[in-house]
Design an enzyme around this catalytic site. Structure first.
Site, mmCIF file in Angstrom:
data_model
loop_
_atom_site.group_PDB
_atom_site.id
_atom_site.type_symbol
_atom_site.label_atom_id
_atom_site.label_comp_id
_atom_site.label_asym_id
_atom_site.label_seq_id
_atom_site.Cartn_x
_atom_site.Cartn_y
_atom_site.Cartn_z
ATOM 1 C CB SER A 143 -0.877 0.001 1.260
ATOM 2 O OG SER A 143 -1.509 1.249 1.462
ATOM 3 C CE1 TYR A 156 -3.801 -2.016 5.410
ATOM 4 C CE2 TYR A 156 -3.179 0.265 4.936
ATOM 5 C CZ TYR A 156 -3.569 -0.989 4.493
ATOM 6 O OH TYR A 156 -3.728 -1.223 3.147
#
Length: 259
Positions: A143, A156
């Protein structure tokens, strides 16, 4: 890249039942790969296999990437059905927002288990055979959160930074052994995960859905979200037999958000 560039290759896509994983699976099938789709939701996997009914050799195996026994059993079943794994797409992941001071140990561990430990376990499951055969393509779906920081998703971000670190380390370890290891780093992408994040913004801020979408898009140089298909085509490029010079890279698919 021709329509049959992956003929004879067996690709495993984790989290292959929806979103980016489903788009990757479809793109690899179009290139001729034999597919094993994995995920926790058997109904989603079956629905995705039905969508790929036009292609031969598409199988589904339920698997929880955080559980070593589940991973071992799933990959054993995949190899028995389709042969050795040539391509591994570590796509399974999960995101949950929380201010750092409200992030408890359970959330921290869950983000690391799903997003990082799952990559470790699945890669370990295929690596011995890849080393023996001197061939493999591994792509980790990280990501932009693995390249830069975002507020309210510390766990995250930490996990996705870890995925990129693992990608680079392993790429060096196997660089001379016919195996490439890369990461793709999507920005905000039109998936269920994004829609859940937008719902959270709406509920916590009182903004309308349109206002929430506009606020996120405004931070992007192209003023838009990415599509799963854009991520899938980057993955396809990385898993080609001819892409052997590409390894240890973290490619940002983010409309210029990360440069």
């Amino acid at each position: 890249m021709n329509n049959h560039s992956l003929n004879g290759k067996h690709a495993v896509v984790t989290g292959g039942g929806s979103g980016i994983g489903a788009a990757i699976a479809r793109t690899l099938a179009q290139a001729g790969a034999r597919l094993t789709l994995t995920g926790r939701d058997a109904k989603k996997l079956a629905a995705q296999r039905e969508q790929l009914a036009a292609y031969d050799d598409v199988g589904c195996v339920t698997m929880d990437v955080t559980e070593p026994d589940s991973v071992a059993q799933a990959f054993a079943a995949a190899v028995q059905a389709m042969g050795p794994v040539d391509i591994l797409i570590n796509n399974a992941g999960q995101a949950q927002a929380s201010p750092f001071t409200a992030t408890d140990l359970a959330l921290w561990r869950r983000m690391l288990d799903v997003n990082l430990t799952g990559v470790f376990l699945c890669t370990q499951a295929v690596m011995p055979a890849m080393l023996q055969r001197k061939y493999g393509r591994i792509v980790n779906v990280a990501s932009t959160a693995g390249q830069i920081g975002y507020p309210y998703v510390a766990a995250y971000c930490a996990a996705k930074h870890g995925v990129i670190g693992l990608t680079r380390s392993l790429a060096l370890e196997v660089a001379a052994k016919g195996i490439t290891v890369n990461a793709v780093c999507p920005g905000y992408t039109e998936t269920e995960l994004l829609h859940t994040a937008l719902d959270q913004v709406v509920s916590k801020t009182g903004r309308s859905m349109n206002e929430a979408r506009t606020a996120l898009q405004r931070a992007n140089p192209q003023q838009r979200f990415m599509s799963p298909e854009e991520v899938a085509h980057a993955v396809l490029w990385l898993v080609q037999p001819e892409s052997s010079a590409m390894t240890g890279q973290s490619i940002s698919i983010s409309g210029g958000e990360v440069m």
